[in-house]
Design an enzyme around this catalytic site. Sequence first.
Site, PDB file in Angstrom:
ATOM      1  N   GLU A 149      69.161  42.286  72.857  1.00  0.00           N
ATOM      2  CA  GLU A 149      69.154  43.548  73.596  1.00  0.00           C
ATOM      3  C   GLU A 149      68.041  43.575  74.641  1.00  0.00           C
ATOM      4  OE1 GLU A 149      68.477  46.940  71.112  1.00  0.00           O
ATOM      5  OE2 GLU A 149      68.515  48.351  72.800  1.00  0.00           O
ATOM      6  N   GLU A 286      72.625  54.137  75.795  1.00  0.00           N
ATOM      7  CA  GLU A 286      73.115  53.015  75.004  1.00  0.00           C
ATOM      8  C   GLU A 286      74.374  52.537  75.711  1.00  0.00           C
ATOM      9  OE1 GLU A 286      71.626  51.722  72.458  1.00  0.00           O
ATOM     10  OE2 GLU A 286      70.435  53.278  71.456  1.00  0.00           O
TER      11      GLU A 286
HETATM   12 ZN    ZN Z   1      67.471  49.697  71.771  1.00  0.00          ZN
END
Ligand code: ZN
Length: 322
Positions: A149, A286
């Site tokens: 990520e 997100e």
């Molecule tokens: Zn994160």
Amino acid sequence: MSYAGPEFEPSRPPRSRRPMTVALAALLPGALLGWLVYEAVRGPGDGSGGAAAVSPSPSRPATTGSPTPGSSPDGKRPSAAPSSSASVSAGASVPAGSGSLRGKVVVIDPGHNPNNFRHASDINRKVNIGTGWKECDTTGTSTNAGYIEAKFTLDVARRMRTLLEQQGATVKFTQDGDRPYGPCVDERARIGNTARADAVVSIHADGSAAGNRGFHVILPGGVHAGAADTRAVVGPSRDLGERIAGRFLHATDTPPSNYVGRGTGLVTRRDLGGLNLSTVPKVFIECGNMRDSADAAQLTSGAWRQKAARGISEGIVSFLRG
Ligand code: ZN
């Protein structure tokens, strides 16, 4: 985002199966409404390659003004959510009227740090987030194939910086892969505050269960505890978040989350230090779920990340222009 580590998301209450009601429809701000309009406009057979021709004009919906209870996801899929095409068209055009953001300060917060893995004790140190204590930072999640990520967030952030600077904005990062770990979540918030940022966006990708798909924007809830006081920024942050959700949806041609936010693509939280401690308009996004193979295929595509960066940037630009 992964709050407890790369493998885990915070536990969520069991899904309830609520009937779609008129009341629910009335709650739909921004993203889903934009998605429904977009789907209706583009018609069948119009692949995402034509998306650039669609004017990104997410509606500024009449919201109820009440925050979305993001901590109680109902798991309901948006009724119009199609299986999204992963096809992309490369490149992003910069709209005319460049330079109009001169004097505007945007802080981009690339979530986590690629080096956090090597600094467990440092990032596990607790910092005060107003409502309590929380880890300085977390490692973030990754795809099953190992694309982390923290690399995703930096890549999207750098693409955004290019787009926003082309329009005259001053862009600052909380980290640019240039420090050993972190910064801690309280410092991430402070960087935006100190810069007197006009808008701050924290970039993440989720680490939820396979089958959970789509993006969501996280808005600050009203918090007034200790050093946290979000009351002045809840409203403008919601405005910022709704615009980002709408533009992200159009730019990426992907539907809002099917597992949080009731299909709106918007979730309100009061447990994130990066939001609680912000005194300027700020949201998290997100961008997708790294643990879902279909979402991961998008998140690992440079062309898709360019679209994501463009969508988020367009939402910021819309907000800054008012
Ligand atoms: Zn994160």
